[in-house]
Write an enzyme that holds these catalytic residues in place. Structure first.
Site, PDB file in Angstrom:
ATOM      1  N   ASP A 154       0.818  -1.217   0.000  1.00 30.58           N
ATOM      2  CA  ASP A 154       0.000   0.000   0.000  1.00 30.58           C
ATOM      3  C   ASP A 154       0.852   1.267   0.000  1.00 30.58           C
ATOM      4  O   ASP A 154       2.071   1.205   0.194  1.00 30.58           O
ATOM      5  CB  ASP A 154      -0.960   0.009   1.208  1.00 30.58           C
ATOM      6  CG  ASP A 154      -0.269  -0.405   2.512  1.00 30.58           C
ATOM      7  OD1 ASP A 154       0.965  -0.248   2.613  1.00 30.58           O
ATOM      8  OD2 ASP A 154      -0.959  -0.879   3.428  1.00 30.58           O
ATOM      9  N   ASN A 177      -7.309  -2.575  14.520  1.00 34.07           N
ATOM     10  CA  ASN A 177      -8.679  -2.954  14.136  1.00 34.07           C
ATOM     11  C   ASN A 177      -8.691  -4.197  13.246  1.00 34.07           C
ATOM     12  O   ASN A 177      -9.716  -4.524  12.656  1.00 34.07           O
ATOM     13  CB  ASN A 177      -9.368  -1.787  13.420  1.00 34.07           C
ATOM     14  CG  ASN A 177      -8.699  -1.445  12.089  1.00 34.07           C
ATOM     15  OD1 ASN A 177      -7.627  -1.953  11.773  1.00 34.07           O
ATOM     16  ND2 ASN A 177      -9.321  -0.579  11.313  1.00 34.07           N
ATOM     17  N   HIS A 203      -6.948  -4.555  10.444  1.00 30.16           N
ATOM     18  CA  HIS A 203      -6.707  -4.357   9.009  1.00 30.16           C
ATOM     19  C   HIS A 203      -5.409  -5.035   8.584  1.00 30.16           C
ATOM     20  O   HIS A 203      -4.476  -5.165   9.358  1.00 30.16           O
ATOM     21  CB  HIS A 203      -6.764  -2.876   8.602  1.00 30.16           C
ATOM     22  CG  HIS A 203      -5.601  -2.031   8.979  1.00 30.16           C
ATOM     23  ND1 HIS A 203      -5.684  -0.651   9.070  1.00 30.16           N
ATOM     24  CD2 HIS A 203      -4.316  -2.327   9.284  1.00 30.16           C
ATOM     25  CE1 HIS A 203      -4.496  -0.170   9.397  1.00 30.16           C
ATOM     26  NE2 HIS A 203      -3.663  -1.149   9.536  1.00 30.16           N
ATOM     27  N   GLU A 250      -9.588  -1.924   5.565  1.00 28.61           N
ATOM     28  CA  GLU A 250     -10.106  -1.535   6.872  1.00 28.61           C
ATOM     29  C   GLU A 250     -11.273  -2.413   7.320  1.00 28.61           C
ATOM     30  O   GLU A 250     -12.026  -2.948   6.498  1.00 28.61           O
ATOM     31  CB  GLU A 250     -10.567  -0.072   6.833  1.00 28.61           C
ATOM     32  CG  GLU A 250      -9.443   0.933   6.576  1.00 28.61           C
ATOM     33  CD  GLU A 250      -8.509   1.132   7.770  1.00 28.61           C
ATOM     34  OE1 GLU A 250      -8.344   0.219   8.603  1.00 28.61           O
ATOM     35  OE2 GLU A 250      -7.931   2.234   7.859  1.00 28.61           O
TER      36      GLU A 250
HETATM   37  P1  PGA Z   1       2.293  -1.177  12.976  1.00 22.93           P
HETATM   38  O1  PGA Z   1       1.132  -1.149  11.895  1.00 22.93           O
HETATM   39  O2  PGA Z   1       3.230  -2.262  12.549  1.00 22.93           O
HETATM   40  O3  PGA Z   1       2.929   0.168  12.885  1.00 22.93           O
HETATM   41  O4  PGA Z   1       1.648  -1.481  14.286  1.00 22.93           O
HETATM   42  C1  PGA Z   1       0.580  -2.337  11.456  1.00 22.93           C
HETATM   43  C2  PGA Z   1      -0.501  -2.086  10.459  1.00 22.93           C
HETATM   44  O5  PGA Z   1      -1.201  -1.068  10.558  1.00 22.93           O
HETATM   45  O6  PGA Z   1      -0.679  -2.934   9.563  1.00 22.93           O
END
Ligand code: PGA
Length: 245
Positions: A67, A135, A137, A142
């Site tokens: 992404d 959450n 994702h 999302e």
């Molecule tokens: P993080 O993010 O590794 O910074 O916790 C993970 C994500 O949002 O996929």
């Protein structure tokens, strides 16, 4: 889906780096699906160490990233292209022409279509590395009442904007949209490795380990449908998420 429980986050990252290194050793031209965020940083550090100390060879490796934020270009320090260059590509012998991070500038629909093509071009990734949002994702797919199959432009939800505000000067600076690989591209990888740690990931991981169901409200649960997905968590997270081997 396999769940691997390690002693520590450091050990989780070592295990994930070993899986990626094995894929490269098995096929020097392996295609890797890569992720950004804080979770993979020690994984990339370990891959750099393997390159410098053990000769892990990236010269033919190809990569595609999950992404990119919309509205910031590759020169922005919070862009995922910048992140990948800084945290991996600039430190190994990869040919940057063989690396692909979607663009979040210009025609976003066209960028999403290009990402979709890149996921499948020349075969899908041997390994797709994933973090997980608080959450649930994966990529920027999302949590919600439905998920999108193809690569697409995803509006970021409040929890994600709040979670990522730590990387920006002000919360208002966090982009509100991203170009993201969809669930189809993620699940098309030959193998998947997801690493998680920390209290903020407990609920998302609980959804993964508590039963055999999939929930669009926790997109990572769709990994249960994949024949070769590995979830690597440390003892502490396993305990808090109620995981019993
Ligand atoms: P993080 O993010 O590794 O910074 O916790 C993970 C994500 O949002 O996929």
């Amino acid at each position: 889906m396999n769940v691997v429980v390690t002693k520590s986050y450091e050990a989780s990252c070592k295990a994930a780096a070993d899986m990626i290194a094995k894929a490269i050793q098995a096929n020097p031209a392996a295609k890797l699906g890569l992720a950004t965020g804080s979770t993979p940083l020690p994984i990339y550090k370990e891959l750099i160490r393997m390159h410098t100390q053990e000769g892990l060879d990236f010269s033919q490796v190809r990569t595609v990233n999950l992404d990119e934020y919309c509205g910031i270009d590759a020169s922005h320090p919070q862009s995922y292209r910048y992140f990948m260059n800084e945290n991996l590509f600039n430190h190994v012998n990869i040919d940057k022409k063989n690396t692909y991070v979607p663009s979040g500038m210009g025609n976003l629909e066209q960028n999403a279509a290009e990402l979709e093509a890149k996921v499948f071009e020349g075969g899908t990734p041997a390994v797709q590395l994933l973090g997980i949002g608080s959450n649930g994702h994966v990529g920027f797919n999302e949590a919600g009442s439905r998920l999108t199959a193809q690569s697409h432009v995803e509006p970021l939800v409040e929890t994600t904007i709040n979670d990522n505000a730590r990387f920006f000067e002000k919360r208002e600076d966090v982009p509100t949209q991203a170009v993201s690989m969809g669930m189809k591209g993620i699940l098309a990888a030959q193998s998947i490795v997801l690493v998680a740690t920390g209290a903020s990931k407990v609920e998302a991981i609980r959804g993964l380990v508590q039963d055999d169901c999939v929930y669009p409200q926790n997109p990572a649960t769709f990994l249960k449908l994949h024949p070769n997905a590995t979830i690597i968590i440390d003892e502490e997270l396993a305990k808090q998420a109620g995981y019993k081997a």
